[in-house]
Design a protein around this motif. Sequence first.
Motif, PDB file in Angstrom:
ATOM      1  N   VAL A 244      11.716  -2.901 -29.246  1.00  0.00           N
ATOM      2  CA  VAL A 244      12.820  -2.629 -28.333  1.00  0.00           C
ATOM      3  C   VAL A 244      12.725  -3.633 -27.195  1.00  0.00           C
ATOM      4  N   GLU A 245      13.852  -4.286 -26.893  1.00  0.00           N
ATOM      5  CA  GLU A 245      13.915  -5.255 -25.790  1.00  0.00           C
ATOM      6  C   GLU A 245      14.286  -4.547 -24.496  1.00  0.00           C
ATOM      7  N   HIS A 246      13.677  -4.958 -23.394  1.00  0.00           N
ATOM      8  CA  HIS A 246      14.001  -4.418 -22.072  1.00  0.00           C
ATOM      9  C   HIS A 246      14.221  -5.578 -21.099  1.00  0.00           C
ATOM     10  N   ASP A 247      15.440  -5.710 -20.589  1.00  0.00           N
ATOM     11  CA  ASP A 247      15.744  -6.691 -19.536  1.00  0.00           C
ATOM     12  C   ASP A 247      15.481  -6.041 -18.187  1.00  0.00           C
ATOM     13  N   TYR A 248      15.034  -6.822 -17.229  1.00  0.00           N
ATOM     14  CA  TYR A 248      14.883  -6.305 -15.862  1.00  0.00           C
ATOM     15  C   TYR A 248      15.032  -7.444 -14.871  1.00  0.00           C
ATOM     16  N   GLN A 249      15.291  -7.075 -13.616  1.00  0.00           N
ATOM     17  CA  GLN A 249      15.419  -8.073 -12.544  1.00  0.00           C
ATOM     18  C   GLN A 249      14.034  -8.582 -12.196  1.00  0.00           C
ATOM     19  N   TRP A 250      13.801  -9.850 -12.455  1.00  0.00           N
ATOM     20  CA  TRP A 250      12.501 -10.450 -12.173  1.00  0.00           C
ATOM     21  C   TRP A 250      12.500 -11.002 -10.759  1.00  0.00           C
ATOM     22  N   SER A 251      11.388 -10.816 -10.053  1.00  0.00           N
ATOM     23  CA  SER A 251      11.286 -11.331  -8.690  1.00  0.00           C
ATOM     24  C   SER A 251       9.892 -11.887  -8.431  1.00  0.00           C
ATOM     25  N   GLU A 252       9.846 -13.091  -7.891  1.00  0.00           N
ATOM     26  CA  GLU A 252       8.567 -13.726  -7.523  1.00  0.00           C
ATOM     27  C   GLU A 252       7.833 -12.885  -6.490  1.00  0.00           C
TER      28      GLU A 252
ATOM     29  N   ALA B  16       3.351  -4.131 -11.974  1.00  0.00           N
ATOM     30  CA  ALA B  16       3.776  -3.280 -13.081  1.00  0.00           C
ATOM     31  C   ALA B  16       4.673  -2.150 -12.604  1.00  0.00           C
ATOM     32  N   GLY B  17       4.439  -1.674 -11.407  1.00  0.00           N
ATOM     33  CA  GLY B  17       5.253  -0.596 -10.863  1.00  0.00           C
ATOM     34  C   GLY B  17       6.717  -0.984 -10.815  1.00  0.00           C
ATOM     35  N   HIS B  18       6.972  -2.208 -10.380  1.00  0.00           N
ATOM     36  CA  HIS B  18       8.338  -2.738 -10.285  1.00  0.00           C
ATOM     37  C   HIS B  18       8.981  -2.806 -11.678  1.00  0.00           C
ATOM     38  N   VAL B  19       8.247  -3.349 -12.633  1.00  0.00           N
ATOM     39  CA  VAL B  19       8.759  -3.474 -13.999  1.00  0.00           C
ATOM     40  C   VAL B  19       8.968  -2.091 -14.600  1.00  0.00           C
ATOM     41  N   ALA B  20       7.978  -1.207 -14.428  1.00  0.00           N
ATOM     42  CA  ALA B  20       8.052   0.146 -14.985  1.00  0.00           C
ATOM     43  C   ALA B  20       9.277   0.890 -14.482  1.00  0.00           C
ATOM     44  N   GLU B  21       9.513   0.759 -13.199  1.00  0.00           N
ATOM     45  CA  GLU B  21      10.649   1.419 -12.572  1.00  0.00           C
ATOM     46  C   GLU B  21      11.969   0.914 -13.172  1.00  0.00           C
ATOM     47  N   GLN B  22      12.051  -0.378 -13.385  1.00  0.00           N
ATOM     48  CA  GLN B  22      13.294  -0.976 -13.877  1.00  0.00           C
ATOM     49  C   GLN B  22      13.556  -0.709 -15.365  1.00  0.00           C
ATOM     50  N   VAL B  23      12.487  -0.649 -16.165  1.00  0.00           N
ATOM     51  CA  VAL B  23      12.701  -0.464 -17.608  1.00  0.00           C
ATOM     52  C   VAL B  23      12.449   0.971 -18.071  1.00  0.00           C
ATOM     53  N   GLY B  24      11.960   1.833 -17.170  1.00  0.00           N
ATOM     54  CA  GLY B  24      11.756   3.235 -17.517  1.00  0.00           C
ATOM     55  C   GLY B  24      10.558   3.499 -18.413  1.00  0.00           C
TER      56      GLY B  24
ATOM     57  N   ALA C 175       8.173 -10.506 -23.461  1.00  0.00           N
ATOM     58  CA  ALA C 175       8.843 -11.001 -24.662  1.00  0.00           C
ATOM     59  C   ALA C 175       8.964 -12.524 -24.634  1.00  0.00           C
ATOM     60  N   GLY C 176       8.306 -13.159 -23.673  1.00  0.00           N
ATOM     61  CA  GLY C 176       8.267 -14.623 -23.661  1.00  0.00           C
ATOM     62  C   GLY C 176       9.087 -15.293 -22.590  1.00  0.00           C
ATOM     63  N   LYS C 177       9.687 -14.502 -21.699  1.00  0.00           N
ATOM     64  CA  LYS C 177      10.352 -15.091 -20.539  1.00  0.00           C
ATOM     65  C   LYS C 177      10.391 -14.062 -19.416  1.00  0.00           C
ATOM     66  N   ARG C 178      10.524 -14.565 -18.206  1.00  0.00           N
ATOM     67  CA  ARG C 178      10.571 -13.676 -17.044  1.00  0.00           C
ATOM     68  C   ARG C 178      11.771 -12.741 -17.163  1.00  0.00           C
ATOM     69  N   GLY C 179      11.533 -11.464 -16.852  1.00  0.00           N
ATOM     70  CA  GLY C 179      12.621 -10.496 -16.877  1.00  0.00           C
ATOM     71  C   GLY C 179      12.909  -9.912 -18.251  1.00  0.00           C
ATOM     72  N   LEU C 180      12.020 -10.129 -19.209  1.00  0.00           N
ATOM     73  CA  LEU C 180      12.222  -9.602 -20.552  1.00  0.00           C
ATOM     74  C   LEU C 180      10.903  -9.054 -21.111  1.00  0.00           C
ATOM     75  N   GLN C 181      10.926  -7.776 -21.434  1.00  0.00           N
ATOM     76  CA  GLN C 181       9.770  -7.123 -22.049  1.00  0.00           C
ATOM     77  C   GLN C 181      10.155  -6.687 -23.452  1.00  0.00           C
ATOM     78  N   MET C 182       9.167  -6.541 -24.321  1.00  0.00           N
ATOM     79  CA  MET C 182       9.439  -5.924 -25.622  1.00  0.00           C
ATOM     80  C   MET C 182       8.400  -4.844 -25.858  1.00  0.00           C
ATOM     81  N   GLU C 183       8.883  -3.762 -26.412  1.00  0.00           N
ATOM     82  CA  GLU C 183       8.046  -2.598 -26.670  1.00  0.00           C
ATOM     83  C   GLU C 183       7.817  -2.532 -28.177  1.00  0.00           C
ATOM     84  N   LEU C 184       6.548  -2.485 -28.572  1.00  0.00           N
ATOM     85  CA  LEU C 184       6.214  -2.410 -29.992  1.00  0.00           C
ATOM     86  C   LEU C 184       4.851  -1.759 -30.169  1.00  0.00           C
ATOM     87  N   ALA C 185       4.501  -1.488 -31.398  1.00  0.00           N
ATOM     88  CA  ALA C 185       3.227  -0.826 -31.696  1.00  0.00           C
ATOM     89  C   ALA C 185       2.058  -1.774 -31.397  1.00  0.00           C
ATOM     90  N   PRO C 186       0.980  -1.242 -30.792  1.00  0.00           N
ATOM     91  CA  PRO C 186      -0.198  -2.086 -30.525  1.00  0.00           C
ATOM     92  C   PRO C 186      -0.736  -2.756 -31.786  1.00  0.00           C
TER      93      PRO C 186
END
Length: 162
Positions: free
Chosen positions: A23-31, A36-44, A134-145
Amino acid sequence: MAKKKVTKTNAIRLVEQKKIPYVEHDYQWSEDDLGAGHVAEQVGIKPERIFKTLVAVGNKTGPIVAVIPSNHELDLKKIAKASGNKKVEMLHLRDLETTTGYIRGGCSPIGMKKLFPTYLEETAQEFQQIAVSAGKRGLQMELAPDAIVQLTRGHYASLVKD
């Protein structure tokens, strides 16, 4: 209205090639807020399920990859032991892109320029899915370990400071 073209990262291409569910998750990336708290909050996703990718250098192996919960610190002695090195230090930030093909804040354990020895914190096995870059700022991917271990030919190990 034309749909905006999404550029696939190496990590996403590889996951799709192997037909691994994710599952892909986009979020607002900030320098200013890389935590992790910021990312967690944005992607749930709970912060303990968001894992960061760190690159270190071993005296015997050269570059090694550690994937650890983003709310923990890497224990260099533990990764040295797991990887068969006597001494391990963090890769200089200026060398990250030339070594891995990824930049800070967008470094995925999947799809690096080369397949480096990769170690995933053993506590990842407690979750059905974890999120990694997922290979770029502001993009996470969720998958099995286990999928991450499979794609990187990695190993589970105890890597974080107690």
